[in-house]
Write an enzyme that holds these catalytic residues in place. Structure first.
Site, PDB file in Angstrom:
ATOM      1  N   SER A  69       0.836  -1.193   0.000  1.00  0.00           N
ATOM      2  CA  SER A  69       0.000   0.000   0.000  1.00  0.00           C
ATOM      3  C   SER A  69       0.871   1.244   0.000  1.00  0.00           C
ATOM      4  O   SER A  69       1.997   1.236   0.499  1.00  0.00           O
ATOM      5  CB  SER A  69      -0.904   0.000   1.237  1.00  0.00           C
ATOM      6  OG  SER A  69      -1.770   1.112   1.217  1.00  0.00           O
ATOM      7  N   ASP A  70       0.329   2.303  -0.575  1.00  0.00           N
ATOM      8  CA  ASP A  70       0.989   3.595  -0.525  1.00  0.00           C
ATOM      9  C   ASP A  70      -0.090   4.663  -0.428  1.00  0.00           C
ATOM     10  O   ASP A  70      -1.172   4.519  -1.010  1.00  0.00           O
ATOM     11  CB  ASP A  70       1.860   3.830  -1.759  1.00  0.00           C
ATOM     12  CG  ASP A  70       2.759   5.051  -1.601  1.00  0.00           C
ATOM     13  OD1 ASP A  70       3.376   5.198  -0.522  1.00  0.00           O
ATOM     14  OD2 ASP A  70       2.847   5.863  -2.533  1.00  0.00           O
ATOM     15  N   THR A  71       0.207   5.729   0.287  1.00  0.00           N
ATOM     16  CA  THR A  71      -0.708   6.852   0.450  1.00  0.00           C
ATOM     17  C   THR A  71       0.083   8.134   0.285  1.00  0.00           C
ATOM     18  O   THR A  71       1.147   8.285   0.881  1.00  0.00           O
ATOM     19  CB  THR A  71      -1.377   6.822   1.839  1.00  0.00           C
ATOM     20  OG1 THR A  71      -2.121   5.597   1.968  1.00  0.00           O
ATOM     21  CG2 THR A  71      -2.310   7.998   2.037  1.00  0.00           C
ATOM     22  N   ALA A 106      -3.464   3.600  -2.572  1.00  0.00           N
ATOM     23  CA  ALA A 106      -3.554   2.436  -3.441  1.00  0.00           C
ATOM     24  C   ALA A 106      -3.190   1.202  -2.629  1.00  0.00           C
ATOM     25  O   ALA A 106      -2.294   1.247  -1.786  1.00  0.00           O
ATOM     26  CB  ALA A 106      -2.593   2.570  -4.621  1.00  0.00           C
TER      27      ALA A 106
END
Length: 190
Positions: A69-71, A106
């Site tokens: 995940s990345d934010t 994502a």
């Protein structure tokens, strides 16, 4: 078996909130936006790279599903990463003051046989922040290690005037989308 390719205690806690107890994998993936890469494509690529690196570290263990995940915070097509120091945190908060920005999260799930992605975009409007408020927040230390120099789940909540979208997505892992993604792998909370 479910794995989380992230060193974020927040993401682990959010997955536990859903009833999952993932094993944590430490991966080192460069987080550099490519020339001409849109913010959404960038965030998605980094999340996918984390998941794939995690799966590769397991040597494609049978039955493994790895989440990456990345934010990121985005204002005027500029991706705000994590501030390196107090001056950078202060500059980010000044730019976000009184404005609405996007928060893109994502989540990728990968296994030996499939790959799935979920994308969540939230809109956050900050109150107008004066210099003493910005300085006081920066001195808490909370902005460090956080995209956009704030943590909505902490004292940073006092900066947020309005949120449209996913609270957990702004924290770093959109729970609705993550649960939907995992169900596609046949993984449901226990």
């Amino acid at each position: 078996m479910l794995y989380l390719a992230s060193q974020s205690p927040r993401r682990r806690e959010l997955l536990q909130q859903l009833g999952f107890a993932p094993a944590v994998l430490h991966v080192d993936v460069p987080e550099v936006r490519g020339a001409g890469e849109s913010p959404q494509d960038y965030v998605s690529r980094v999340a996918r790279d984390k998941a794939q690196a995690g799966l590769a570290s397991l040597q494609r263990a049978a039955g493994a599903v790895v989440l990456g995940s990345d934010t990121e915070v985005v204002l005027d097509d500029e991706v705000f990463g994590k501030p390196a120091d107090a001056a950078q945190a202060t500059a980010m908060l000044r730019r976000l003051s009184g404005r609405t920005h996007g928060v893109i999260s994502a989540v990728w799930g990968v296994s030996g046989t499939q790959a799935r992605c979920e994308l969540c975009v939230s809109r956050v409007r900050f109150a107008v922040l004066d210099e003493p408020a910005i300085a006081a927040y920066v001195t808490t230390g909370e902005p460090f290690g956080k995209a956009g120099a704030y943590a909505i789940q902490g004292r940073g909540a006092t900066l947020v005037e309005h949120l449209e979208g996913s609270y957990s997505g702004v924290m770093g892992l959109p729970l609705f989308e993550t649960a939907r993604l995992l169900s596609g792998f046949g993984i449901v909370p226990g």
